[in-house]
Design a protein around this motif. Structure first.
Motif, PDB file in Angstrom:
ATOM      1  N   TRP A 249       0.867  -1.194   0.000  1.00 29.56           N
ATOM      2  CA  TRP A 249       0.000   0.000   0.000  1.00 29.56           C
ATOM      3  C   TRP A 249       0.895   1.232   0.000  1.00 29.56           C
ATOM      4  N   ARG A 250       0.810   2.002  -1.048  1.00 23.82           N
ATOM      5  CA  ARG A 250       1.616   3.222  -1.195  1.00 23.82           C
ATOM      6  C   ARG A 250       3.089   2.957  -0.897  1.00 23.82           C
ATOM      7  N   GLY A 251       3.587   1.821  -1.441  1.00 24.59           N
ATOM      8  CA  GLY A 251       4.999   1.478  -1.288  1.00 24.59           C
ATOM      9  C   GLY A 251       5.361   0.837   0.022  1.00 24.59           C
ATOM     10  N   MET A 252       4.372   0.627   0.906  1.00 21.44           N
ATOM     11  CA  MET A 252       4.643   0.038   2.212  1.00 21.44           C
ATOM     12  C   MET A 252       4.064  -1.368   2.263  1.00 21.44           C
ATOM     13  N   PRO A 253       4.815  -2.353   2.779  1.00 20.61           N
ATOM     14  CA  PRO A 253       4.281  -3.712   2.903  1.00 20.61           C
ATOM     15  C   PRO A 253       3.278  -3.788   4.062  1.00 20.61           C
ATOM     16  N   VAL A 254       2.190  -4.476   3.817  1.00 21.82           N
ATOM     17  CA  VAL A 254       1.167  -4.672   4.847  1.00 21.82           C
ATOM     18  C   VAL A 254       0.951  -6.169   5.026  1.00 21.82           C
ATOM     19  N   GLN A 255       1.051  -6.630   6.266  1.00 23.31           N
ATOM     20  CA  GLN A 255       0.806  -8.030   6.609  1.00 23.31           C
ATOM     21  C   GLN A 255      -0.397  -8.087   7.530  1.00 23.31           C
ATOM     22  N   LEU A 256      -1.509  -8.617   7.029  1.00 25.66           N
ATOM     23  CA  LEU A 256      -2.723  -8.695   7.832  1.00 25.66           C
ATOM     24  C   LEU A 256      -2.762  -9.969   8.664  1.00 25.66           C
ATOM     25  N   SER A 257      -3.514  -9.885   9.767  1.00 24.35           N
ATOM     26  CA  SER A 257      -3.736 -11.063  10.609  1.00 24.35           C
ATOM     27  C   SER A 257      -5.079 -11.710  10.323  1.00 24.35           C
ATOM     28  N   VAL A 258      -5.834 -11.151   9.384  1.00 23.83           N
ATOM     29  CA  VAL A 258      -7.135 -11.719   8.990  1.00 23.83           C
ATOM     30  C   VAL A 258      -7.039 -12.151   7.537  1.00 23.83           C
ATOM     31  N   PRO A 259      -7.668 -13.278   7.167  1.00 23.69           N
ATOM     32  CA  PRO A 259      -7.477 -13.837   5.827  1.00 23.69           C
ATOM     33  C   PRO A 259      -8.449 -13.259   4.808  1.00 23.69           C
ATOM     34  N   GLY A 260      -8.131 -13.481   3.539  1.00 17.66           N
ATOM     35  CA  GLY A 260      -9.070 -13.193   2.467  1.00 17.66           C
ATOM     36  C   GLY A 260      -8.783 -11.949   1.672  1.00 17.66           C
ATOM     37  N   VAL A 261      -9.075 -12.011   0.368  1.00 15.01           N
ATOM     38  CA  VAL A 261      -8.926 -10.846  -0.500  1.00 15.01           C
ATOM     39  C   VAL A 261      -9.842  -9.719  -0.038  1.00 15.01           C
ATOM     40  N   HIS A 262     -11.051 -10.068   0.408  1.00 19.70           N
ATOM     41  CA  HIS A 262     -11.986  -9.024   0.829  1.00 19.70           C
ATOM     42  C   HIS A 262     -11.450  -8.231   2.011  1.00 19.70           C
ATOM     43  N   ASN A 263     -10.743  -8.895   2.912  1.00 21.05           N
ATOM     44  CA  ASN A 263     -10.168  -8.168   4.047  1.00 21.05           C
ATOM     45  C   ASN A 263      -8.996  -7.294   3.619  1.00 21.05           C
ATOM     46  N   ILE A 325     -16.017 -18.052   2.416  1.00 20.94           N
ATOM     47  CA  ILE A 325     -15.565 -19.404   2.072  1.00 20.94           C
ATOM     48  C   ILE A 325     -14.196 -19.342   1.392  1.00 20.94           C
ATOM     49  N   ALA A 326     -13.997 -18.367   0.503  1.00 24.03           N
ATOM     50  CA  ALA A 326     -12.694 -18.216  -0.153  1.00 24.03           C
ATOM     51  C   ALA A 326     -11.604 -17.907   0.869  1.00 24.03           C
ATOM     52  N   ALA A 327     -11.925 -17.048   1.854  1.00 23.17           N
ATOM     53  CA  ALA A 327     -10.943 -16.740   2.899  1.00 23.17           C
ATOM     54  C   ALA A 327     -10.615 -17.982   3.711  1.00 23.17           C
ATOM     55  N   ALA A 328     -11.633 -18.794   4.016  1.00 21.94           N
ATOM     56  CA  ALA A 328     -11.398 -20.017   4.786  1.00 21.94           C
ATOM     57  C   ALA A 328     -10.505 -20.986   4.015  1.00 21.94           C
ATOM     58  N   ARG A 329     -10.618 -21.003   2.712  1.00 25.44           N
ATOM     59  CA  ARG A 329      -9.786 -21.892   1.897  1.00 25.44           C
ATOM     60  C   ARG A 329      -8.306 -21.539   2.029  1.00 25.44           C
TER      61      ARG A 329
END
Length: 789
Positions: A249-263, A325-329
């Protein structure tokens, strides 16, 4: 210094709701004396009580409202207008306001970030709060769920920013004073509030127009809702490891703790909003990265004794179910089990096919009974959870699909089915989280339940579907080869299979009805409605076939046509009582001959009385609502009478629900000179003959006349004509050369061709005038307008 709301006394009706309980928190923090009630005990009531914010009453009673003339009563959108506490407040002359009123006041006290959208509002709002808190900005928030890290759904702080989840379901989003507006997506979900996607989009456009700055998901259909400066967000280089999601995001790496493209998309929108609010970007990224989810948003509850991970999620719309469901996969479970509780009968009726398609991506599917919320099961006799289960089974390629009418049946099935490495998703907007909690408390089992294995071999009918005592046993609806399927149940004598519907429609397109019945008396009507209810079949009425487009692939369920005694007219003085199958022109002619005035406008409306009631037919200054006394409405449970006021008429709409059949209606007319009435009828026929095409295959007007002020009084036909639609043709369908708001079937046109020409006309008007035309024609069967797909 005294608190801003010191001295105010506010009573909240429905204070146990996820949203309004947050408003109670804010009012208390601002110094107001707060009280409240809700119908049942729940976690939000318990939290308010434990934190000494208020001592809520369980159950609605007039005496719940504190004494005094200065009490303000604020009520949730889930509270009906006839609630006893609202009635008592009005009797006492107290100030009574919907929640939107208080929300507007709160948002005027802080610089406000409001997050709107059909999906992702709570999560995106919660992420913004975590981003601002990480940047030491001390935000306040009003969100429809606890936001994680032990934080509640609402808080009033001393920072300058307020983060609000903006709700479109009751249009309360339009009461906000917004500086930064965020829109995640726009899909039609609240069918009782919005008649079309076009109407919904207009509300979102109005919401965006009131904000100083806008953050919108980078999609053309969303970007066009806002004119002027818009920040568009999307994804750059996303990865989906089991632990969450990674992107730039704007040149910065983001590592989320929640899954899924939607998140990941939710996080992008949240970070853009935090940036516009002045947050330190590095701190905002850290706050979003540490976010572990709002309550009931992919909430990991724990593991059963057998080793299956249980996850609870609020997903209740097909898009949300598919995304969850996609996030759970991405967590790569051995098997993915989806347990789904449909929400609202009206939503289930409209979205059953899409829900079945989304659920079919799981390895095992279990569907519960519909959570009714504010609706009543008896008002929707043909809809149940089995409707969704059947749709899922038709797409599941033989995988297990279980219809589980209650929690007891679901618990037994899951205890026998879940094993080590499984991920079990509990999805729905109702009380399905209680099932997951019960399963954890019981510990689960490593042994297969013997009844489950046996019952998975042969489908069973749950007797509750036929009105008998409810049974906890499992019904499996696994799709099987045709030769192994159970024989079809016998049909009532008047019901026929696979009846072509094109000949019943004035535009002559569309496929066949799965079941069709021509019903001539009330007894037969009730009999076929009860049969359809027992078979869980949706029911629709085709009327005279005007204003109707039938899906090319046909119509599932039962289609009715009213005739005989249900198409007769009886006179009692100036009152006429007619069957739902009576055509309006015939009613107008009958009244004219009898010297009765008031229904002349119906002479040029080719529909039936039943359709006219449902759509509050109007023309030439006349309107059905002005002369209607009462209607008889038939369902599988019998016939009930409704007065005109109970139908809540609006422009081209009423409160009649799917499955409610108008068996009869009574109108009150006035006596007049028959000669003068016949003259008016002839004048109206002449006006129509001069203005509209005749001798063609058409369903009548395509679009409603726009209410948009930019139309400056121009009709839909005028706008279409000015946009060059006269004679516009797609395949064998075209807009009339004479009147551009009429679509003509030139011979053999398919419904898809007709929809294509409609969509092109609508697009041209939108591009030329910026006006979204709303269809007047109705669709029957599994078909949508192209812009809603």
């Amino acid at each position: 210094m005294s608190a801003p709301w010191s001295g105010r006394r506010i009573h909240f009706v429905g204070v146990g709701g996820a949203g309004i309980s947050a408003y109670a928190r804010a009012a208390h923090a601002l110094g107001a004396s707060v009280s409240g009630s809700d119908a049942v005990e729940g976690p939000y009531l318990q939290a308010l009580r434990c934190e000494a914010i208020l001592d809520p009453s369980v159950g609605h009673h007039p005496q719940n409202i504190p004494a005094g003339a200065d009490v303000e009563v604020v009520y949730s959108s889930a509270i009906s207008e006839d609630n006893v506490e609202l009635a008592e407040a009005r009797r006492r002359g107290l100030a009574v306001h919907p929640r939107a009123h208080l929300l507007g006041q709160l948002s005027s006290m802080r610089r406000t970030i409001a997050v709107a959208g059909t999906h992702g509002k709570s999560t995106t709002s919660a992420m913004i709060v975590h981003a601002l808190r990480a940047a030491s900005m001390r935000p306040s928030w009003l969100i429809g769920a606890p936001i994680g890290a032990g934080l509640p759904n609402g808080c009033w702080s001393d920072g300058e920013w307020l983060v609000v989840e903006a709700d479109e379901s009751d249009r309360s989003m339009l009461s906000l004073h917004v500086e930064i507006a965020v829109v995640t997506n726009v899909e039609l979900e609240h069918h009782a509030t919005f008649g079309s996607l076009s109407e919904l989009r207009q509300v979102f456009a109005q919401f965006l127009s009131g904000a100083s700055q806008a953050v919108v998901w980078d999609r053309p259909e969303l970007l066009e809702l806002r004119r002027g400066r818009v920040v568009a967000y999307g994804l750059d280089g996303i990865e989906l490891p089991p632990a969450g999601a990674r992107f730039n995001w704007r040149g910065m790496p983001v590592q989320l703790s929640v899954p899924g493209v939607h998140n990941a998309l939710n996080a992008c929108g949240a970070l853009e909003a935090a940036r516009l609010a002045g947050a330190d970007l590095s701190s905002a990224v850290q706050g979003v990265s540490r976010f572990r989810g709002a309550e009931r948003r992919f909430q990991r509850l724990g593991c059963t004794a057998a080793g299956a991970l249980l996850v609870d999620d609020y997903a209740h719309h097909p898009t949300e179910v598919a995304a969850t469901i996609a996030a759970a996969r991405t967590l790569r479970p051995a098997r993915l089990i989806a347990v789904f509780q449909p929400h609202l009968f009206s939503r289930t009726y409209r979205l059953a096919a899409e829900l079945g398609r989304a659920l079919a991506e799981a390895d095992i599917i279990a569907v519960l009974e519909v959570y009714p919320a504010r609706e009543r099961a008896e008002d929707h006799p043909s809809i149940s959870g089995l409707t969704v289960a059947r749709e899922a089974a038709s797409r599941a390629d033989g995988r297990l699909v279980a219809w589980l009418p209650d929690f007891q049946a679901a618990g037994r099935m899951l205890q026998g089915e879940l094993r080590d490495g499984d991920l079990c998703l509990f999805m729905g907007a109702g009380d399905i989280g209680g099932l997951a909690a019960d399963l954890l408390r019981s510990g689960g089992s490593r042994e297969r339940h013997p009844a489950s294995a046996e019952q998975s071999q042969q489908p069973q009918r749950d007797p509750a579907l036929r009105g008998e005592s409810r049974s906890p046993r499992l019904e499996t609806v696994r799709a099987r080869p045709e030769k192994e399927r159970d024989p079809a149940p016998p049909l009532p004598p008047i019901v026929r299979r696979e009846v072509p519907l094109a000949r019943f429609c004035t535009i002559r397109s569309g496929g066949a009805a799965e079941h069709f019945a021509n019903v001539s008396d009330r007894q037969s009507l009730l009999a076929v409605l009860q049969w359809a209810f027992a078979e869980s079949l949706p029911v629709s009425v085709i009327g005279s076939g005007s204003n109707l487009l039938v899906a090319d692939q046909g119509v599932p369920g039962l289609v009715l046509k009213l005739s005989g005694g249900l198409a007769e007219i009886h006179r009692d003085g100036a009152k006429l009582t007619c069957g739902g199958g009576v055509r309006l022109p015939a009613l107008a002619a009958y009244a004219a001959k009898a010297g009765l005035s008031g229904i002349e406008f119906g002479v040029n409306i080719p529909g039936t009385v039943g359709g006219a009631v449902r759509m509050n037919a109007n023309a030439y200054g006349g309107e059905l609502a002005k002369v209607l006394l009462c209607v008889s409405v038939a369902t599988a449970q019998g016939v009930r009478s409704l007065c005109a006021e109970e139908l809540r008429f609006a422009y081209r709409s009423s409160s009649l629900r799917p499955g409610e059949i108008v068996a009869a209606a009574s109108v009150q007319l006035v006596e007049a000179d028959p000669r003068l009435i016949r003259q008016r009828l002839q004048q109206m026929r002449t006006m129509r003959h001069q203005a509209q095409p005749h001798g063609i295959k058409t369903f009548g007007s395509t679009f409603k006349n726009p209410q948009d002020p930019r139309a400056r009084g121009a009709s839909a036909g005028m706008l279409l004509s000015a946009a060059g639609c006269n004679g516009l043709q797609v395949g064998r369908a075209r807009f009339s050369h004479k009147h551009a708001n009429f679509v003509e079937n030139l011979g053999g046109a398919s419904t898809e061709e007709i929809l294509a020409v409609i969509a092109e006309g609508r697009r041209r008007v939108r591009e030329r005038f910026g006006i979204e035309l709303e269809p007047e024609v109705h669709l029957l069967g599994p078909v949508r307008f192209p812009w809603e797909r």
